[in-house]
Design a protein around this motif. Structure first.
Motif, mmCIF file in Angstrom:
data_model
loop_
_atom_site.group_PDB
_atom_site.id
_atom_site.type_symbol
_atom_site.label_atom_id
_atom_site.label_comp_id
_atom_site.label_asym_id
_atom_site.label_seq_id
_atom_site.Cartn_x
_atom_site.Cartn_y
_atom_site.Cartn_z
ATOM 1 N N VAL A 123 -12.998 3.701 27.015
ATOM 2 C CA VAL A 123 -12.930 2.347 26.476
ATOM 3 C C VAL A 123 -12.967 1.397 27.668
ATOM 4 O O VAL A 123 -12.037 1.360 28.456
ATOM 5 N N LEU A 124 -14.052 0.654 27.826
ATOM 6 C CA LEU A 124 -14.117 -0.305 28.931
ATOM 7 C C LEU A 124 -13.276 -1.535 28.584
ATOM 8 O O LEU A 124 -12.716 -1.643 27.498
ATOM 9 N N ALA A 125 -13.226 -2.488 29.530
ATOM 10 C CA ALA A 125 -12.374 -3.666 29.353
ATOM 11 C C ALA A 125 -12.725 -4.400 28.061
ATOM 12 O O ALA A 125 -13.898 -4.558 27.739
ATOM 13 N N TYR A 126 -11.703 -4.810 27.294
ATOM 14 C CA TYR A 126 -11.984 -5.514 26.049
ATOM 15 C C TYR A 126 -12.222 -6.997 26.302
ATOM 16 O O TYR A 126 -11.707 -7.581 27.246
ATOM 17 N N SER A 127 -13.007 -7.570 25.424
ATOM 18 C CA SER A 127 -13.386 -8.975 25.544
ATOM 19 C C SER A 127 -12.311 -9.864 24.930
ATOM 20 O O SER A 127 -11.583 -9.431 24.037
ATOM 21 N N PRO A 128 -12.210 -11.131 25.375
ATOM 22 C CA PRO A 128 -11.336 -12.069 24.655
ATOM 23 C C PRO A 128 -11.841 -12.318 23.225
ATOM 24 O O PRO A 128 -11.093 -12.778 22.376
ATOM 25 N N ALA A 129 -13.120 -12.036 22.993
ATOM 26 C CA ALA A 129 -13.690 -12.256 21.659
ATOM 27 C C ALA A 129 -13.161 -11.214 20.689
ATOM 28 O O ALA A 129 -13.200 -10.019 20.975
ATOM 29 N N ALA A 130 -12.659 -11.692 19.542
ATOM 30 C CA ALA A 130 -12.103 -10.781 18.555
ATOM 31 C C ALA A 130 -12.539 -11.202 17.162
ATOM 32 O O ALA A 130 -12.579 -12.390 16.854
ATOM 33 N N ASP A 131 -12.889 -10.213 16.350
ATOM 34 C CA ASP A 131 -13.234 -10.464 14.951
ATOM 35 C C ASP A 131 -12.127 -9.836 14.121
ATOM 36 O O ASP A 131 -12.140 -8.642 13.865
ATOM 37 N N GLN A 132 -11.152 -10.629 13.767
ATOM 38 C CA GLN A 132 -9.983 -10.080 13.081
ATOM 39 C C GLN A 132 -9.514 -11.035 11.990
ATOM 40 O O GLN A 132 -10.035 -12.130 11.847
ATOM 41 N N ASN A 133 -8.513 -10.594 11.207
ATOM 42 C CA ASN A 133 -7.977 -11.435 10.136
ATOM 43 C C ASN A 133 -7.532 -12.761 10.718
ATOM 44 O O ASN A 133 -6.832 -12.802 11.726
ATOM 45 N N ALA A 134 -7.937 -13.845 10.050
ATOM 46 C CA ALA A 134 -7.521 -15.161 10.509
ATOM 47 C C ALA A 134 -7.157 -15.997 9.293
ATOM 48 O O ALA A 134 -7.807 -15.911 8.258
ATOM 49 N N PHE A 135 -6.098 -16.757 9.411
ATOM 50 C CA PHE A 135 -5.706 -17.636 8.311
ATOM 51 C C PHE A 135 -6.245 -19.023 8.618
ATOM 52 O O PHE A 135 -5.998 -19.577 9.698
ATOM 53 N N VAL A 136 -7.027 -19.522 7.667
ATOM 54 C CA VAL A 136 -7.866 -20.679 7.919
ATOM 55 C C VAL A 136 -7.520 -21.803 6.945
ATOM 56 O O VAL A 136 -7.205 -21.547 5.783
ATOM 57 N N SER A 267 -18.472 -8.784 28.630
ATOM 58 C CA SER A 267 -17.319 -8.884 27.729
ATOM 59 C C SER A 267 -16.436 -10.065 28.126
ATOM 60 O O SER A 267 -15.966 -10.817 27.269
ATOM 61 N N ALA A 268 -16.214 -10.217 29.440
ATOM 62 C CA ALA A 268 -15.308 -11.264 29.919
ATOM 63 C C ALA A 268 -15.866 -12.654 29.629
ATOM 64 O O ALA A 268 -15.109 -13.613 29.434
ATOM 65 N N ALA A 269 -17.205 -12.778 29.597
ATOM 66 C CA ALA A 269 -17.814 -14.101 29.427
ATOM 67 C C ALA A 269 -17.793 -14.569 27.976
ATOM 68 O O ALA A 269 -18.081 -15.723 27.676
ATOM 69 N N LEU A 270 -17.473 -13.638 27.059
ATOM 70 C CA LEU A 270 -17.542 -13.964 25.640
ATOM 71 C C LEU A 270 -16.162 -14.341 25.102
ATOM 72 O O LEU A 270 -15.158 -13.774 25.538
ATOM 73 N N ASP A 271 -16.105 -15.287 24.167
ATOM 74 C CA ASP A 271 -14.854 -15.525 23.452
ATOM 75 C C ASP A 271 -15.132 -15.656 21.957
ATOM 76 O O ASP A 271 -16.290 -15.646 21.532
ATOM 77 N N THR A 272 -14.073 -15.774 21.169
ATOM 78 C CA THR A 272 -14.223 -15.738 19.708
ATOM 79 C C THR A 272 -15.105 -16.875 19.196
ATOM 80 O O THR A 272 -15.975 -16.659 18.362
#
Lengths: 304, 226
Positions: A123-136, A267-272
């Protein structure tokens, strides 16, 4: 004399071999695969182009081959080498219920599991970008009730109209977590399919005030909605990280670190927010995945 | 066997019989929305079908209208009307009206087609005789055509009812609850007891409507053809 001649030949062969292993010509082909939905395919394409820009040959045959039930065994059996994965859901695939709100813990736990799969998967370094449950909430609601984070809901929990996933009442990371951390009781919540059209329509038309969506869902961007920060980290962290088969990393030899750096830089350059925008370009604006990936990589200077 | 015990265990739990998510409430919701939609569909489709059947005018329009109604998937109908009904009422316009409208659209075709066909197929000699006896058009319809067409007309209501009872489960996708709620939640929560309890309740209700209206249909046929 004869011996020295053979020795010289051997030495020159060795030099030649080592030159090859660090040179450009013999980099192994990287076979990339992914799940079938647009975001997974987009991530795979982004990693593919970043590698190509650094001289790697990429085989895209397995991009979009199917859901985790298909793609996970395919990665394990070596049908491809590299897969963009969501660290929370990926972990839950092997160990349901083990995922937490802490991305580092999820990545570490997933690494523990994958070390023993298919001859080892990293598992390489994880990105700050995440696709997860969000309350909107809508922008109007956020402004009116001064909402920015989930804790802001606690004071108004009793007369809050909230839409949650259909499995929420029995799902410990949903119903129980909302009650324990934010004092929100889902007993009277509207149960709808999360991240899906009915939830979007319910929020759009004011049927509910707060809706459970996915953090990179284009609807959030299109409607200018506000994601409430999960300040007590109740929702499973589903950051993106590349999974790479150890067999490929071994075959890379001295290039291993440089190879990992290419992927980690992406990965590092990407965010949510960025991932949401790129996903919207693909799923709403119907732009070509490769073109969207290229434009973003260029904007970040990751490819020329 | 495992499934059967999961379902019986589910039904045996008193918690599943109480409150707005319990069996009695949701069963009442399901019966209510089914009656309302078949009732409204009947109020629209019966006069239209009788008129077309009696006069023979507008057949093509009626048949095509019915076929359009049949061609619209109910889930699509629900999703399409949601934004509009929400403007009327953000709550009922989301939970109730869309499913109600979709079920009316679903129920109209069989009722319309059967009312039309039932009347149109009455022996024309009988109608001419009635006319020769000096009956008005209204009298012919009321005293000759409708009594003879009644089994066919009830047959339309019967198939509309069964379709509506089965399809109203879709309303749960838009938070309606009713018996579809057990199915949708059962799938999402991986609770087979809940899922198949919902399936069994829907099937029983559909069979009940089918049997009850079938019986009525036969009674009406016998009374006219002793």
């Amino acid at each position: 004399m004869r011996l020295t001649r053979w020795g010289a030949l051997g030495a020159s062969l060795l030099v030649l071999l080592s030159a090859c292993s660090t040179g450009g010509g013999t980099k192994p082909t990287v076979k990339i695969g992914s799940d079938g939905f647009y975001e997974a395919k987009l991530m795979a394409e982004i990693y593919a182009q970043a590698l190509e820009a650094k001289g790697y040959t990429v085989d895209r045959t397995a991009i979009g081959i199917g859901a985790r039930k298909v793609s996970a065994p395919a990665l394990e059996s070596g049908q491809f080498d590299l897969k963009p994965e969501y660290i929370g859901s990926g972990l839950a695939f092997y160990e349901p219920g083990k995922q937490t709100g802490d991305p580092a813990a999820n990545a570490a736990e997933l690494q523990t599991v994958l070390t023993g799969k298919g001859g080892g998967i990293t598992v390489l370094a994880y990105s700050p970008a995440a696709d997860q449950n969000a309350f909107v909430v809508t922008k109007a609601t956020a402004d009116k009730d001064h909402l920015a984070k989930m804790s802001d809901l606690t004071a108004m929990a009793s007369d809050l109209k909230i839409g949650v996933a259909t499995d929420c009442p029995t799902n410990p990371v949903c119903g129980k977590a909302l009650k324990d951390s934010y004092g929100i009781d889902v007993a009277n919540a509207t149960l709808l399919s999360a991240c899906d059209t009915p939830m979007v329509q319910a929020l759009q038309g004011g049927t509910i005030d707060v809706g459970e969506l996915c953090s990179t869902q284009p609807d959030i961007l299109v409607n200018g909605w506000v994601i409430l920060e999960d300040d007590k980290h109740t929702q499973p962290a589903d950051n993106l990280a590349p999974l790479v088969r150890n067999s490929l990393l071994t075959a890379l030899g001295g290039d291993k670190d440089a190879f990992e750096k290419i992927l980690n830089d992406v990965s590092a350059a990407l965010d949510t927010a960025t991932l949401t925008d790129l996903g919207k370009q693909v799923s709403v604006d119907k732009k070509d995945i490769a073109a969207v990936a290229k434009a973003w990589l260029q904007s970040k200077g990751l490819v020329t | 066997m495992e499934l059967l015990s999961a379902v019986t265990t589910w039904f045996a739990d008193p918690a599943h019989w109480a409150g707005p998510n319990g069996v009695p409430y949701r069963l009442a919701q399901h019966v209510g929305i089914s009656l309302a939609s078949v009732g409204i569909a009947g109020a629209i489709a019966l006069p239209l079908g009788l008129y077309v059947g009696h006069t023979g005018r507008g057949q093509a329009v009626a048949i095509n209208l019915a076929n359009v109604g049949r061609a619209i998937p109910s889930l699509a109908a629900i999703a399409l009307v949601v934004p509009f009904t929400q403007m009327l009422d953000p709550q009922l316009g989301f939970f109730l009206y869309p499913t109600l409208i979709a079920m009316i659209v679903l129920a109209i075709p069989p009722i319309l087609v059967n009312a039309y066909a039932g009347v149109a197929e009455v022996d024309r000699d009988l109608v001419e005789s009635a006319r020769g006896m000096g009956m008005t058009e209204g009298q012919i319809l009321r005293r000759v055509e409708i009594p003879l067409a009644v089994p066919v007309i009830v047959g339309g209501i019967r198939s509309a009812s069964v379709q509506v009872i089965a399809t109203a489960t879709l309303g749960a996708i838009y938070g309606l609850g009713a018996l579809g709620g057990f199915i949708v939640e059962g799938v999402a929560q991986r609770d087979d007891g809940r899922l198949f309890a919902g399936v069994a309740l829907v099937a029983l209700l559909a069979l009940g409507a089918e049997g009850g209206l079938g019986l009525l249909q036969r009674r009406l046929s016998w009374s006219r053809n002793p």
